[in-house]
Design a protein around this motif. Sequence first.
Motif, mmCIF file in Angstrom:
data_model
loop_
_atom_site.group_PDB
_atom_site.id
_atom_site.type_symbol
_atom_site.label_atom_id
_atom_site.label_comp_id
_atom_site.label_asym_id
_atom_site.label_seq_id
_atom_site.Cartn_x
_atom_site.Cartn_y
_atom_site.Cartn_z
ATOM 1 N N VAL A 49 -6.051 -8.420 -8.823
ATOM 2 C CA VAL A 49 -6.371 -7.714 -7.580
ATOM 3 C C VAL A 49 -6.001 -6.246 -7.757
ATOM 4 N N PRO A 50 -6.930 -5.320 -7.558
ATOM 5 C CA PRO A 50 -6.603 -3.893 -7.743
ATOM 6 C C PRO A 50 -5.674 -3.389 -6.643
ATOM 7 N N ILE A 51 -4.544 -2.821 -7.050
ATOM 8 C CA ILE A 51 -3.548 -2.315 -6.110
ATOM 9 C C ILE A 51 -3.746 -0.819 -5.919
ATOM 10 N N ASP A 52 -3.692 -0.384 -4.682
ATOM 11 C CA ASP A 52 -3.806 1.024 -4.325
ATOM 12 C C ASP A 52 -2.430 1.690 -4.358
ATOM 13 N N ILE A 53 -1.495 1.201 -3.567
ATOM 14 C CA ILE A 53 -0.161 1.780 -3.447
ATOM 15 C C ILE A 53 0.868 0.653 -3.349
ATOM 16 N N GLY A 54 2.005 0.837 -4.011
ATOM 17 C CA GLY A 54 3.120 -0.080 -3.826
ATOM 18 C C GLY A 54 3.344 -0.992 -5.008
ATOM 19 N N PRO A 55 4.376 -1.819 -4.830
ATOM 20 C CA PRO A 55 5.238 -2.001 -3.657
ATOM 21 C C PRO A 55 6.099 -0.765 -3.382
ATOM 22 N N THR A 56 6.195 -0.411 -2.112
ATOM 23 C CA THR A 56 6.989 0.755 -1.721
ATOM 24 C C THR A 56 7.370 0.627 -0.262
ATOM 25 N N ARG A 57 7.959 1.696 0.254
ATOM 26 C CA ARG A 57 8.388 1.735 1.643
ATOM 27 C C ARG A 57 7.783 2.958 2.326
ATOM 28 N N HIS A 58 7.274 2.759 3.541
ATOM 29 C CA HIS A 58 6.837 3.869 4.373
ATOM 30 C C HIS A 58 8.041 4.544 5.030
ATOM 31 N N GLY A 59 7.943 5.884 5.181
ATOM 32 C CA GLY A 59 8.808 6.536 6.145
ATOM 33 C C GLY A 59 8.314 6.249 7.552
ATOM 34 N N ILE A 60 7.017 6.434 7.768
ATOM 35 C CA ILE A 60 6.388 6.064 9.034
ATOM 36 C C ILE A 60 6.517 4.550 9.214
ATOM 37 N N THR A 61 7.029 4.133 10.326
ATOM 38 C CA THR A 61 7.260 2.727 10.727
ATOM 39 C C THR A 61 8.412 2.058 9.989
ATOM 40 N N ARG A 62 8.868 2.628 8.840
ATOM 41 C CA ARG A 62 9.897 2.034 7.985
ATOM 42 C C ARG A 62 9.461 0.725 7.336
#
Length: 311
Positions: free
Chosen positions: A239-252
Amino acid sequence: MAMTGVLRPGHAQIRVLDLEEGVRHYRDVLGLVETGRDAQGRVYLKCWDERDHSSVILRQADRAGIDFFAFKVLDKATLDKLEADLQAYGVSTERIPAGELLETGERVRFEIPSGHQIELYAEKKAVGNGLQVLNPAPWTKASENGIAPVRLDHCLLYGPNIAAVQKLFTEVLGFYLVERVLTPDGAGNAAIWLSCSHKVHDIAFVEHAEPGKLHHLSFLLESWDEVLRAADIMSMNNVPIDIGPTRHGITRGCTIYAWDPSGNRFETFMGGYQPYPDYEMTTWSFDGLGSGGGLDYPQRKLHETFLSVVT
C-alpha cells in the motif's frame, strides 16, 4: 456533553476504479467487514466495532473521489427540524427515500458551498459488533482482521468557500470550530476543523479552487502500537504511504496517510484531545502548518502531496 442533533459521521460513498480491487483493499487490508451488495453493484462495509449496517459504500466509477458524506442525527424529528432549518437558511434539500441505500432510512441531501454533497439521516439497521450485549467479550475475530479500525472517524474535504461552509455547519447544524489554519496573509482561514461531539474533529475543510474534492477518509485505531501495526500491514500489502507514521501538531493525533488502489487517500488515526464547545479555538499560522509542526510535528515539514493530491 448531551448528544442531541447531529450525532456522528455515519457513512461515506466513495468512487473506486475497480470494484473488486477496492473491496480487497477495504475488506482484507484495512479490515472492514462486508455487510452487503445492492442491485446497483455498490458494496457496503463497516468497521468491526460499529453497530450500524455500514459506514463505507464503494461504487465503481471512471474517476475516484467521494459522492457524499453523511451524518447520523438523533431521530426523525431531528431530521425534519434540520431539513427545515437548512431550507430557512436558503439551502435546497432533497429527500432520498428509505432503502435507496441498503438498510438505511430516509436521507436529506444538500450541497454545501465547497461543492460537496452532505447527507443527514436518522435510521440505519443496527447489526451489532459481533459481541453480546450482556457480559460481552472485549473483542471479536473481526477485530484481528487486517488493520481493523474501530470506526469511521472523520473526513477532510477540499473545496472553495470554506468560510461559508463554516457558517452553515456552526449556525445551522450545531458544530463548533476546534482548530484552524490561517491564510498566508492572516486575513482568513485556509483550513478548519469542526466537531459535533466531544471529538477533536468530525469533519474538516481546506480552501481549494476545485469544488467537491476528497482529501481523506479517516479510520480510528486505539493505540500507537496499532498505528505501527497498520504501517506493517500496509508495507506487507504494498500500500503506498503518503505520510507517517507520525504525529500531528494539529489535533495531536497520531497518523498514517496512504492511498487505496484507486488513489483515494485514507488515514489510520489515533489520539487527539477531547474538546468542549466552550474551549477557546486553537489557531495555527500558515507557516505553523509546516515549520510549526502542525502537519508533521516530529519533522516540522509541510509535505507537498498533502496540499496537492486530492480525488
